[in-house]
Design a protein around this motif. Structure first.
Motif, PDB file in Angstrom:
ATOM      1  N   TYR A 117       0.827  -1.204   0.000  1.00 10.02           N
ATOM      2  CA  TYR A 117       0.000   0.000   0.000  1.00 10.02           C
ATOM      3  C   TYR A 117       0.864   1.259   0.000  1.00 10.02           C
ATOM      4  CZ  TYR A 117      -3.480   3.417   1.430  1.00 10.02           C
ATOM      5  OH  TYR A 117      -4.281   4.522   1.495  1.00 10.02           O
ATOM      6  N   ILE A 118       1.955   1.211   0.767  1.00 12.67           N
ATOM      7  CA  ILE A 118       2.873   2.365   0.794  1.00 12.67           C
ATOM      8  C   ILE A 118       3.471   2.595  -0.585  1.00 12.67           C
ATOM      9  CG2 ILE A 118       5.095   3.160   1.720  1.00 12.67           C
ATOM     10  CD1 ILE A 118       4.247   1.820   4.387  1.00 12.67           C
ATOM     11  N   GLN A 119       3.860   1.517  -1.258  1.00 14.63           N
ATOM     12  CA  GLN A 119       4.385   1.651  -2.622  1.00 14.63           C
ATOM     13  C   GLN A 119       3.327   2.237  -3.552  1.00 14.63           C
ATOM     14  OE1 GLN A 119       5.737  -2.226  -3.764  1.00 14.63           O
ATOM     15  NE2 GLN A 119       7.834  -1.852  -3.019  1.00 14.63           N
ATOM     16  N   PHE A 120       2.095   1.776  -3.408  1.00 19.57           N
ATOM     17  CA  PHE A 120       1.005   2.289  -4.232  1.00 19.57           C
ATOM     18  C   PHE A 120       0.817   3.785  -4.004  1.00 19.57           C
ATOM     19  CE2 PHE A 120      -3.564   3.383  -4.187  1.00 19.57           C
ATOM     20  CZ  PHE A 120      -3.797   3.343  -5.544  1.00 19.57           C
ATOM     21  N   ARG A 121       0.873   4.211  -2.739  1.00 23.34           N
ATOM     22  CA  ARG A 121       0.710   5.641  -2.436  1.00 23.34           C
ATOM     23  C   ARG A 121       1.834   6.474  -3.029  1.00 23.34           C
ATOM     24  NH1 ARG A 121      -2.495   7.492   2.416  1.00 23.34           N
ATOM     25  NH2 ARG A 121      -1.399   9.342   1.753  1.00 23.34           N
ATOM     26  N   LYS A 122       3.066   5.946  -2.964  1.00 25.03           N
ATOM     27  CA  LYS A 122       4.194   6.671  -3.551  1.00 25.03           C
ATOM     28  C   LYS A 122       4.014   6.815  -5.061  1.00 25.03           C
ATOM     29  CE  LYS A 122       7.731   5.459  -0.178  1.00 25.03           C
ATOM     30  NZ  LYS A 122       8.952   4.676   0.063  1.00 25.03           N
ATOM     31  N   LEU A 123       3.618   5.720  -5.712  1.00 24.49           N
ATOM     32  CA  LEU A 123       3.389   5.778  -7.155  1.00 24.49           C
ATOM     33  C   LEU A 123       2.274   6.760  -7.493  1.00 24.49           C
ATOM     34  CD1 LEU A 123       3.701   2.026  -8.164  1.00 24.49           C
ATOM     35  CD2 LEU A 123       5.254   3.886  -8.788  1.00 24.49           C
ATOM     36  N   ARG A 125       1.298   9.359  -5.698  1.00 27.34           N
ATOM     37  CA  ARG A 125       1.767  10.712  -5.443  1.00 27.34           C
ATOM     38  C   ARG A 125       2.657  11.192  -6.598  1.00 27.34           C
ATOM     39  NH1 ARG A 125       5.590  10.775  -1.085  1.00 27.34           N
ATOM     40  NH2 ARG A 125       4.039   9.500  -0.053  1.00 27.34           N
ATOM     41  N   ASN A 126       3.546  10.321  -7.079  1.00 27.08           N
ATOM     42  CA  ASN A 126       4.402  10.680  -8.218  1.00 27.08           C
ATOM     43  C   ASN A 126       3.573  10.968  -9.463  1.00 27.08           C
ATOM     44  OD1 ASN A 126       6.673  10.423  -6.652  1.00 27.08           O
ATOM     45  ND2 ASN A 126       7.116   8.331  -7.314  1.00 27.08           N
ATOM     46  N   ARG A 127       2.542  10.163  -9.666  1.00 31.69           N
ATOM     47  CA  ARG A 127       1.682  10.365 -10.836  1.00 31.69           C
ATOM     48  C   ARG A 127       0.947  11.713 -10.742  1.00 31.69           C
ATOM     49  NH1 ARG A 127      -3.137   6.441 -12.838  1.00 31.69           N
ATOM     50  NH2 ARG A 127      -3.479   7.473 -14.817  1.00 31.69           N
ATOM     51  N   VAL A 128       0.446  12.039  -9.549  1.00 31.20           N
ATOM     52  CA  VAL A 128      -0.240  13.315  -9.347  1.00 31.20           C
ATOM     53  C   VAL A 128       0.735  14.466  -9.569  1.00 31.20           C
ATOM     54  CG1 VAL A 128      -1.321  14.789  -7.597  1.00 31.20           C
ATOM     55  CG2 VAL A 128      -2.027  12.413  -7.831  1.00 31.20           C
ATOM     56  N   MET A 129       1.969  14.314  -9.077  1.00 29.83           N
ATOM     57  CA  MET A 129       2.976  15.360  -9.271  1.00 29.83           C
ATOM     58  C   MET A 129       3.278  15.561 -10.768  1.00 29.83           C
ATOM     59  SD  MET A 129       3.657  16.651  -6.376  1.00 29.83           S
ATOM     60  CE  MET A 129       5.175  17.505  -6.556  1.00 29.83           C
ATOM     61  N   GLU A 130       3.363  14.455 -11.498  1.00 29.93           N
ATOM     62  CA  GLU A 130       3.619  14.556 -12.951  1.00 29.93           C
ATOM     63  C   GLU A 130       2.464  15.270 -13.638  1.00 29.93           C
ATOM     64  OE1 GLU A 130       4.371  10.696 -14.559  1.00 29.93           O
ATOM     65  OE2 GLU A 130       6.110  10.373 -13.272  1.00 29.93           O
ATOM     66  N   LEU A 131       1.238  14.913 -13.252  1.00 26.92           N
ATOM     67  CA  LEU A 131       0.088  15.553 -13.878  1.00 26.92           C
ATOM     68  C   LEU A 131       0.029  17.058 -13.560  1.00 26.92           C
ATOM     69  CD1 LEU A 131      -2.690  12.866 -13.315  1.00 26.92           C
ATOM     70  CD2 LEU A 131      -1.645  13.508 -15.463  1.00 26.92           C
ATOM     71  N   THR A 132       0.354  17.416 -12.318  1.00 30.81           N
ATOM     72  CA  THR A 132       0.331  18.843 -11.977  1.00 30.81           C
ATOM     73  C   THR A 132       1.452  19.596 -12.669  1.00 30.81           C
ATOM     74  OG1 THR A 132       1.578  18.362  -9.959  1.00 30.81           O
ATOM     75  CG2 THR A 132      -0.819  18.525  -9.751  1.00 30.81           C
ATOM     76  N   LYS A 133       2.599  18.957 -12.907  1.00 29.23           N
ATOM     77  CA  LYS A 133       3.690  19.616 -13.630  1.00 29.23           C
ATOM     78  C   LYS A 133       3.301  19.861 -15.077  1.00 29.23           C
ATOM     79  CE  LYS A 133       7.548  17.905 -10.889  1.00 29.23           C
ATOM     80  NZ  LYS A 133       8.717  17.010 -10.887  1.00 29.23           N
ATOM     81  N   ARG A 134       2.591  18.909 -15.666  1.00 32.69           N
ATOM     82  CA  ARG A 134       2.140  19.069 -17.046  1.00 32.69           C
ATOM     83  C   ARG A 134       1.148  20.215 -17.180  1.00 32.69           C
ATOM     84  NH1 ARG A 134       0.922  12.860 -18.775  1.00 32.69           N
ATOM     85  NH2 ARG A 134       3.022  12.070 -18.437  1.00 32.69           N
TER      86      ARG A 134
END
Length: 136
Positions: A117-123, A125-134
């Protein structure tokens, strides 16, 4: 009723008219104060003792309920892994159950799933960060 009131008034007047006979008033006052102090401290001690017992009993009952809830509550659904069985979360993340899943203790299963679950949350969070950067 009036006769009772009259008797009461006569009795009250007679008592008010008499003076108490005291041979040693200082000793009497000291004795009264001593008894009052003893009585009030006994009542306080009794109240504290009763409150202590009741709170101890309540704490014991709550503790036993929590322990029984934790130890004896059946798990409502058990996943039986098959070969190639995969769990999928939100169609974006999947992981396989480890070998010997059925033989693992509950704490080991919990640790494994928590790590996943922790790995899923990290992934995520990274995906959300990528989307916000775009977007920005």
């Amino acid at each position: 009723m009036k006769q009772d009131d009259r008797h009461y008034e006569e009795w009250l007047a007679e008592i008010r008219g008499r003076q108490p006979v005291m041979s040693n008033p200082d000793e009497l006052a000291a004795n009264i104060l001593q008894r009052v102090a003893r009585t009030s401290s006994r009542r306080k001690k009794k109240k504290l003792l009763i409150v202590g017992w009741l709170s101890g009993i309540a704490a014991g009952l709550l503790l036993s309920l929590l322990v029984s809830e934790t130890l004896f509550t059946p798990v409502p659904y058990e996943v039986k892994p098959m070969e190639g069985y995969r769990l999928q979360v939100n169609d974006t993340y999947s992981f396989s159950l480890p070998e010997g899943w059925e033989k693992m203790r509950l704490s080991e299963k919990s640790d494994y799933l928590s790590g996943q679950y922790i790995q899923f949350r990290k992934l995520r969070r990274n995906r959300v960060m990528e989307l916000t950067k775009r977007i920005y």
